[in-house]
Scaffold this active site. Sequence first.
Site, short mmCIF file in Angstrom:
data_model
loop_
_atom_site.label_atom_id
_atom_site.label_comp_id
_atom_site.label_asym_id
_atom_site.label_seq_id
_atom_site.Cartn_x
_atom_site.Cartn_y
_atom_site.Cartn_z
N SER B 138 -95.75 -1.77 27.98
CA SER B 138 -94.56 -1.53 28.21
C SER B 138 -94.01 -0.83 26.81
CB SER B 138 -94.17 -1.48 28.85
OG SER B 138 -92.73 0.09 29.33
N TYR B 151 -87.28 -5.73 32.89
CA TYR B 151 -88.64 -4.77 33.11
C TYR B 151 -88.79 -5.67 31.49
CZ TYR B 151 -92.35 -2.28 33.28
OH TYR B 151 -93.26 -1.23 32.59
#
Lengths: 440, 246
Positions: B138, B151
């Site tokens: 990501s 995350y």
Amino acid sequence: MNPLQSIHGWGRFPVIEAKGVAPLDMSGVKVAVQDHGVGGMIARGLGRSYGDSSLAKFVVETRYLNHILDFDSDTGMVTCNAGISLATLLEVFVPKGWFLPVTPGTKHITLGGAVASDVHGKNHHVSGCFCKYVECIELLTGPDNVLHCSRTSHPELFHASCGGMGLTGIILSVTLRLKPVSSAYIDQQTIKVSNLSEVLALFEANHAATYSVAWIDSLATGSALGRSLLMTGEHSSGNMLAGPDKHPITIPADMPSSLLNRFSIKLFNSLYYNRITKKEVKKRVHYEPFFYPLDGIQHWNRLYGKNGFTQYQFVISKEAGQEGMNRILKEIAASGKGSFLAVLKAFGKQNSNYLSFPLEGYTLALDFKIEEGLFPLLEHLDAMVLDYGGRIYLTKDVRMSEKTFRQSYPRWQEFQAIREQYGTIGIFSSYQSRRLGLDT
Amino acid sequence: MKKILIIGATSAIAEATARRYAKKGSKLYLIARNGERLATLATDLKIRGASSVDTALLDVNERGSQGPVLEQATKTLGLIDVALIAHGTLGDQKGCEQDAEKALLEFETNAVSTLALLTRLATIFEKQHAGTIAVISSVAGDRGRPSNYVYGTAKAAITTFCEGLQARLFKSGVHVLIIKPGLVATPMTEGLSLPAMLVAEPDLVARDIVRAIEKRTDTLYTPWFWKYIMAIIIHIPTALFKKANL
């Protein structure tokens, strides 16, 4: 659960604040309905109904319920979750030689929405509405209640849900009979028509055509009143199931609504009408431009500016035909509020679904940007439509009165009785259903 | 006919990617945790054109099960053309800040399980001397931000691990693709208030992924503009970055 978000229909009027949830599967839908309890919620697909029929303070969004569950390649019978779009169905099944039995003017609607609106298309005069080809639906009427509805199982609920605007519950899946085709192309014929009586006569003369529709210049007056381009189409016979991969263009932002005024629209309509110089043009075109010309322009609803617009679609009875259409068109042309090309179509017989829109006669759809003085004009038109034995399409409506609704949809009480019986009144409701007095 | 293995197959990006491969008539092997949704997806993909679809259940955090499941997948597919790792959770950053166990569980799901899978897949692919291992990392892994650094840390670990793998497996003719999506409209981001202009549909991301696998790209930012957004973000001086509420 999602935070408050602004939602609206395709007409971008009204804009409301709503909470939404987008379940991943059937059990997710049950949980959503259970958690929300009473207080009014409505299923919402791609938000393509124009007015307020997919608006509620709480919406159950079906975008992840988009799987194909079963397909019989011998019969063309397909079962899908209700959130799948017609665009996906076409993408998957046209190459296999199957087409939608009925399609509206955009493919960006969900299967569930197509059933709830009992949509119609350019073949209504011969093929009827969408739900005629729906074998059965799975309908959630409450957190612990999923019913299999068809013409033989809960038939009255089936007929109430077909065209029932989502007010009988959440449609989870739909079994649809596709139609075999050998080509992705349509043999299109365009006829230039100089006035209303000519176009109505041509609809009559072309009754055998599979598809027919007319684009009409709603601002033309006098002897040119009703001038239009009538298009008919037949599925081509050549074995051409593939098509060109085209990317739509996008309207990036709101256009100033002043851009659309009686002069610019007159000019556009005039250019459109005169783009064809011959009386008749025949052409083989891909199904996309034939059925979905506006899907080629993403977000075309932004053309009407930030205040939004409404599409006024009515039908009047066949007997009222020319006289009625003539008077209504005159009224619209005189108001100067007419829109881009209006769409005129001859409908076949009405079906037995309680709230389905079409009835035998002529339907006209026109866009109006939301502005001062519009609603009084539409009220006035409503009265004329009622006089001519007609009604307004619920999927486009955003302002019809309860009284007009009750007069023009005479089976509304039967519809309510079925909702009562299955306990969906007040549970599944929209801004529209409240406005029309179906919920409080 | 390509043979595609997908882990975390019911995630929105994986699903959209699988549909693109199904349309091309690929042979698919799908691994996910939710059996019901997996079965629905398998039927969907078969009708869409996949030449075959096999499935297996796996909770990626049960690391002991990873090996046998992958072994079965290899047996079914034979030579694997593409393995896509797509599972992940966005987690609750605020909760993780208050609860170490919660933070570590997030890291377990988003990083440790993936590193274990990558290690096993690397061995399989090294023997194959061909194919692509594609991993969804990501843009969040490019720089830690207060809104989602737990995350982000997991994704940074995946990115760094894959950079090493890229160099290691290059010698065996194996391609490793690091996928860095920006904001994507998926169930994972459902409920976040995201700037609509920047949010991509999963199908667009899937299109980019399929293309990057074909072109043997090393790192894919998708949609493309995130490459430039992140180039700016990683160059903002820390003194400034701390004050900005990102």
